[in-house]
Design a protein around this motif. Sequence first.
Motif, mmCIF file in Angstrom:
data_model
loop_
_atom_site.group_PDB
_atom_site.id
_atom_site.type_symbol
_atom_site.label_atom_id
_atom_site.label_comp_id
_atom_site.label_asym_id
_atom_site.label_seq_id
_atom_site.Cartn_x
_atom_site.Cartn_y
_atom_site.Cartn_z
ATOM 1 N N LEU A 1 19.033 11.887 -31.264
ATOM 2 C CA LEU A 1 18.814 10.492 -30.879
ATOM 3 C C LEU A 1 17.853 10.388 -29.700
ATOM 4 O O LEU A 1 16.978 9.505 -29.669
ATOM 5 N N VAL A 2 18.020 11.273 -28.717
ATOM 6 C CA VAL A 2 17.099 11.270 -27.570
ATOM 7 C C VAL A 2 15.681 11.589 -28.030
ATOM 8 O O VAL A 2 14.708 10.947 -27.612
ATOM 9 N N ALA A 3 15.554 12.588 -28.903
ATOM 10 C CA ALA A 3 14.228 12.950 -29.407
ATOM 11 C C ALA A 3 13.610 11.803 -30.204
ATOM 12 O O ALA A 3 12.401 11.551 -30.118
ATOM 13 N N LYS A 4 14.426 11.087 -30.986
ATOM 14 C CA LYS A 4 13.917 9.935 -31.737
ATOM 15 C C LYS A 4 13.457 8.827 -30.793
ATOM 16 O O LYS A 4 12.439 8.163 -31.043
ATOM 17 N N ALA A 5 14.221 8.622 -29.710
ATOM 18 C CA ALA A 5 13.811 7.605 -28.738
ATOM 19 C C ALA A 5 12.471 7.960 -28.107
ATOM 20 O O ALA A 5 11.606 7.092 -27.925
ATOM 21 N N HIS A 6 12.285 9.234 -27.767
ATOM 22 C CA HIS A 6 10.989 9.667 -27.228
ATOM 23 C C HIS A 6 9.872 9.476 -28.253
ATOM 24 O O HIS A 6 8.754 9.083 -27.893
ATOM 25 N N LEU A 7 10.193 9.735 -29.513
ATOM 26 C CA LEU A 7 9.189 9.542 -30.565
ATOM 27 C C LEU A 7 8.836 8.070 -30.717
ATOM 28 O O LEU A 7 7.654 7.710 -30.857
ATOM 29 N N ASP A 8 9.847 7.195 -30.674
ATOM 30 C CA ASP A 8 9.582 5.751 -30.768
ATOM 31 C C ASP A 8 8.723 5.284 -29.595
ATOM 32 O O ASP A 8 7.813 4.461 -29.761
ATOM 33 N N GLN A 9 9.034 5.789 -28.391
ATOM 34 C CA GLN A 9 8.255 5.393 -27.220
ATOM 35 C C GLN A 9 6.822 5.873 -27.338
ATOM 36 O O GLN A 9 5.873 5.137 -27.013
ATOM 37 N N ALA A 10 6.643 7.105 -27.810
ATOM 38 C CA ALA A 10 5.286 7.629 -27.971
ATOM 39 C C ALA A 10 4.520 6.841 -29.024
ATOM 40 O O ALA A 10 3.317 6.572 -28.867
ATOM 41 N N THR A 11 5.203 6.462 -30.104
ATOM 42 C CA THR A 11 4.558 5.658 -31.153
ATOM 43 C C THR A 11 4.149 4.294 -30.596
ATOM 44 O O THR A 11 3.047 3.788 -30.866
ATOM 45 N N LEU A 12 5.044 3.691 -29.792
ATOM 46 C CA LEU A 12 4.750 2.383 -29.200
ATOM 47 C C LEU A 12 3.580 2.481 -28.215
ATOM 48 O O LEU A 12 2.713 1.596 -28.187
ATOM 49 N N ASP A 13 3.564 3.544 -27.415
ATOM 50 C CA ASP A 13 2.455 3.719 -26.473
ATOM 51 C C ASP A 13 1.125 3.874 -27.207
ATOM 52 O O ASP A 13 0.089 3.384 -26.735
#
Length: 382
Positions: free
Chosen positions: A232-244
């Motif tokens: 879940l933490v890794a997915k959150a980082h991925l979502d943030q990177a995608t948003l950035d």
Amino acid sequence: MTDAPANSQNMVSDSALDDAMKAKRKKFLGFFALILILAAILYAIWALFFNHSVSTDNAYVGAETAQITSMVSGQVAEVLVKDTQQVKQGDVLVRIDERDAKIQLAQAQAELAKAQRQYKQSQANSSSLNSQVGVHNDEIISAQAQVNKAQADFDRAVLELKRRNELAVSGAISKEELSKAQSAVSTAKASLDLAQAGLAQATSSRKAAESTLAANEALIQGVNEASTPDVLVAKAHLDQATLDLERTVIRAPVDGVVARRNIQIGQRVAPGTVMMSVVPISALYVDANFKESQLAKVKTEQKVTLSADLYGDDVVYHGVVQGFSGGTGSAFALIPAQNATGNWIKVVQRLPVRITLDPKELAEHPLRVGLSMQVNIDLASK
């Protein structure tokens, strides 16, 4: 004798002149009184039947201007608009160099893959640890059998030594045989201690394996690959990177006109850097600053007619009273007025009244923020 008739004649003419002046004065006062009465009647008629509006020319066009800011840091790669340019919602305004964002996205994807593999490894470890616990159980059973055998050998050796001791009293056996029996007891005792130590070691190994298994099960218990915390933490980082990465392309949030563009190609921006503003000219409003003495009958939803100095009286706008400001202009001034002084002079205050405009009329005759307006509110309207 001729002076008397002359004096008498002069007195008669003066009296006639005074009467004429009095008649003229009385006629003038009557005419003036009639004018005052007519004025009072006209004012009463106007107050009762025609005083249904208030107006002011202290009014200006405003808008909820959208500030365009950067949400990520980076170097400006492209600026696609200029001041005064009209844009539509979703149009690209600025592009920021996306290479750093792509690297962060790749790192986030790798972290997610690593977390998913770690979960699968934890599942495999649970199976391996379960097998180890089973092996240690077998070792305990084997060690327990060794202890039982050693205990039996020890008991038998002790019993033989006891018989040898009884025979030694009568001299039926030699001292050498007695010594062998005693050595056999010592050997059996050592074997028993060794077997018991092996049993204790096997038990400790099983406890260690069970503890490792419990710790591993705690990591994956009640979750699956998609819901484990590391994933879940890794997915959150991925979502943030995608948003950035998406935020490296800055788009217009509303339809409007670009204003105050202060960004250039090659400039490095940080989150929160103001790049420009977009003025939604199709959603303009007017803030009319009415005197406090004019607002007694002003209500929301009342109809308003307006004219702009830009077009003159030939173009009439129609609007509706939306609401009143929370305070006068002086109340929200940077340095509020201090009236608690001996030199206080009363100043009539003005309260801003927000008026919405008809979008169709704005489309036909566009306005700009800050333009002066003439405002007339129909107090008789709902």
